[in-house]
Design a protein around this motif. Sequence first.
Motif, PDB file in Angstrom:
ATOM      1  N   LEU A 122     -62.341  -2.826  27.388  1.00 15.28           N
ATOM      2  CA  LEU A 122     -61.004  -2.698  26.810  1.00 15.28           C
ATOM      3  C   LEU A 122     -61.051  -1.884  25.523  1.00 15.28           C
ATOM      4  O   LEU A 122     -60.170  -1.046  25.259  1.00 15.28           O
ATOM      5  CB  LEU A 122     -60.415  -4.078  26.553  1.00 15.28           C
ATOM      6  N   GLN A 123     -62.060  -2.104  24.702  1.00 16.67           N
ATOM      7  CA  GLN A 123     -62.220  -1.294  23.495  1.00 16.67           C
ATOM      8  C   GLN A 123     -62.440   0.172  23.844  1.00 16.67           C
ATOM      9  O   GLN A 123     -61.956   1.071  23.140  1.00 16.67           O
ATOM     10  CB  GLN A 123     -63.391  -1.816  22.666  1.00 16.67           C
ATOM     11  N   GLY A 124     -63.152   0.439  24.939  1.00 15.69           N
ATOM     12  CA  GLY A 124     -63.339   1.813  25.382  1.00 15.69           C
ATOM     13  C   GLY A 124     -62.032   2.463  25.796  1.00 15.69           C
ATOM     14  O   GLY A 124     -61.793   3.639  25.480  1.00 15.69           O
ATOM     15  N   VAL A 125     -61.181   1.717  26.489  1.00 12.62           N
ATOM     16  CA  VAL A 125     -59.876   2.258  26.889  1.00 12.62           C
ATOM     17  C   VAL A 125     -59.026   2.565  25.661  1.00 12.62           C
ATOM     18  O   VAL A 125     -58.365   3.614  25.577  1.00 12.62           O
ATOM     19  CB  VAL A 125     -59.150   1.263  27.823  1.00 12.62           C
ATOM     20  N   ILE A 126     -59.016   1.666  24.685  1.00 10.48           N
ATOM     21  CA  ILE A 126     -58.254   1.892  23.456  1.00 10.48           C
ATOM     22  C   ILE A 126     -58.765   3.139  22.741  1.00 10.48           C
ATOM     23  O   ILE A 126     -57.978   3.963  22.250  1.00 10.48           O
ATOM     24  CB  ILE A 126     -58.359   0.655  22.544  1.00 10.48           C
ATOM     25  N   THR A 127     -60.073   3.282  22.700  1.00  6.22           N
ATOM     26  CA  THR A 127     -60.671   4.471  22.072  1.00  6.22           C
ATOM     27  C   THR A 127     -60.251   5.739  22.800  1.00  6.22           C
ATOM     28  O   THR A 127     -59.905   6.748  22.164  1.00  6.22           O
ATOM     29  CB  THR A 127     -62.201   4.349  22.071  1.00  6.22           C
ATOM     30  N   LEU A 128     -60.279   5.707  24.120  1.00  2.73           N
ATOM     31  CA  LEU A 128     -59.868   6.870  24.906  1.00  2.73           C
ATOM     32  C   LEU A 128     -58.439   7.284  24.584  1.00  2.73           C
ATOM     33  O   LEU A 128     -58.140   8.467  24.378  1.00  2.73           O
ATOM     34  CB  LEU A 128     -59.983   6.565  26.406  1.00  2.73           C
ATOM     35  N   VAL A 129     -57.533   6.321  24.543  1.00  3.45           N
ATOM     36  CA  VAL A 129     -56.120   6.629  24.292  1.00  3.45           C
ATOM     37  C   VAL A 129     -55.931   7.198  22.894  1.00  3.45           C
ATOM     38  O   VAL A 129     -55.218   8.201  22.695  1.00  3.45           O
ATOM     39  CB  VAL A 129     -55.255   5.367  24.489  1.00  3.45           C
ATOM     40  N   LEU A 130     -56.587   6.595  21.905  1.00  4.96           N
ATOM     41  CA  LEU A 130     -56.403   7.029  20.520  1.00  4.96           C
ATOM     42  C   LEU A 130     -56.933   8.441  20.301  1.00  4.96           C
ATOM     43  O   LEU A 130     -56.252   9.289  19.701  1.00  4.96           O
ATOM     44  CB  LEU A 130     -57.090   6.048  19.574  1.00  4.96           C
ATOM     45  N   VAL A 131     -58.141   8.720  20.773  1.00  5.47           N
ATOM     46  CA  VAL A 131     -58.731  10.047  20.557  1.00  5.47           C
ATOM     47  C   VAL A 131     -57.999  11.099  21.388  1.00  5.47           C
ATOM     48  O   VAL A 131     -57.792  12.224  20.930  1.00  5.47           O
ATOM     49  CB  VAL A 131     -60.232  10.018  20.886  1.00  5.47           C
ATOM     50  N   THR A 132     -57.581  10.739  22.601  1.00  4.84           N
ATOM     51  CA  THR A 132     -56.816  11.688  23.423  1.00  4.84           C
ATOM     52  C   THR A 132     -55.520  12.086  22.739  1.00  4.84           C
ATOM     53  O   THR A 132     -55.088  13.244  22.821  1.00  4.84           O
ATOM     54  CB  THR A 132     -56.521  11.071  24.797  1.00  4.84           C
ATOM     55  N   ALA A 133     -54.889  11.138  22.053  1.00  2.00           N
ATOM     56  CA  ALA A 133     -53.623  11.422  21.380  1.00  2.00           C
ATOM     57  C   ALA A 133     -53.775  12.438  20.253  1.00  2.00           C
ATOM     58  O   ALA A 133     -52.786  13.052  19.825  1.00  2.00           O
ATOM     59  CB  ALA A 133     -53.026  10.125  20.821  1.00  2.00           C
ATOM     60  N   LEU A 134     -55.003  12.646  19.765  1.00  6.00           N
ATOM     61  CA  LEU A 134     -55.217  13.621  18.696  1.00  6.00           C
ATOM     62  C   LEU A 134     -55.114  15.056  19.209  1.00  6.00           C
ATOM     63  O   LEU A 134     -54.795  15.969  18.449  1.00  6.00           O
ATOM     64  CB  LEU A 134     -56.595  13.416  18.052  1.00  6.00           C
ATOM     65  N   GLY A 135     -55.394  15.272  20.502  1.00  2.42           N
ATOM     66  CA  GLY A 135     -55.432  16.624  21.052  1.00  2.42           C
ATOM     67  C   GLY A 135     -54.156  17.416  20.866  1.00  2.42           C
ATOM     68  O   GLY A 135     -54.170  18.515  20.280  1.00  2.42           O
TER      69      GLY A 135
END
Length: 346
Positions: A122-135
């Motif tokens: 779940l922490q990995g999914v949250i990380t994916l969403v947050l970093v993807t949003a920076l693009g």
Amino acid sequence: MDSTIAAVLLLDGIGNGAVYALLGMAIVLVFAVTRVILIPQGEFVAYSALTLAMLQLGRVPGTVWLALLLAALTVLRELWDGVRTKRAWPATGLEIARLCALPVAAAAVTYVASGHQWPLALQGVITLVLVTALGPLVYRLAYQPLADASVLLLLIVSVGVHFTLVGLGLVFFGAEGYRTPPFWDASFAVGAVTVSGQTIVTVLTSALLMGALYLFFARTLAGKALRATAINRLGARLMGVSTEHAGRSAFSMAAFIGALSGLLIGPTTTMIYDGGFLIGLKGFVAAIFGGLASYPLAVGGALLVGLLDSFSSFWASAYKDVIVFTAIIPILLLRSLTDRQHDDDE
């Protein structure tokens, strides 16, 4: 070197090559759609690994504050463009919501998650969403205003974005290095060689993502719009394809691939704020093998880079990066002799 050592190095090279293949594909995608050589691709890798490490330690990741900072700058930029072009407020407000809703929501969820020991997946999914949003925020602030500029100018901007993100990484994460736990800590004996579960996860995830990208570009309307933009920007624009939306989509996909690569390589590499640069640069070498245009050749080049990296670390560890980056010279020489186009915008 005996056969056992060679097998271990081969597995290590394939695991690293799978990550380099993802990064090479992201660089090819962004360049094809926007003509941007995405030098800061490695920063998405570093931010992802460091964000997950902070969540594991129960601390608020610096990516939260970075996302809010970029979102605030994007709001100011949109308001300024709205005033300058006399655009109606509803249109400006809608554009702000499209760009900033996901980063702000992801930052809020990550902030809450930092106070709880949620499962690693779940922490990995949250990380994916947050970093993807920076693009898309990076694209809107740095590249969209210069979308029609020359490739050389866009390259100079990429260098500036890279140094900016590295500096922000030092501010928000500090200089300390971190390593994340593996997503699968099992190990399997294959003859005299032990294969880690993390290596299996890395290779399978890379293969699945490559297949998903193939289906996306071949079967979906959004993927075909990106392909049209890559082939002919003006023609795609005349056919109703928004090149601005295509650019944001390409950067979103690149950020997602970089974030996923950070999660995959984090358990095997101690990551620091500027540690993503060399990893992204090896992905760039893989993209050069494909001429910044061919995905299959970029994947093949990535596997070659991974094997060179692995075997050279055994034979000459002090010069392994030199050996890897020197491999790009004959490729560039060959392409300079065979490519008859001289217009950099073509």
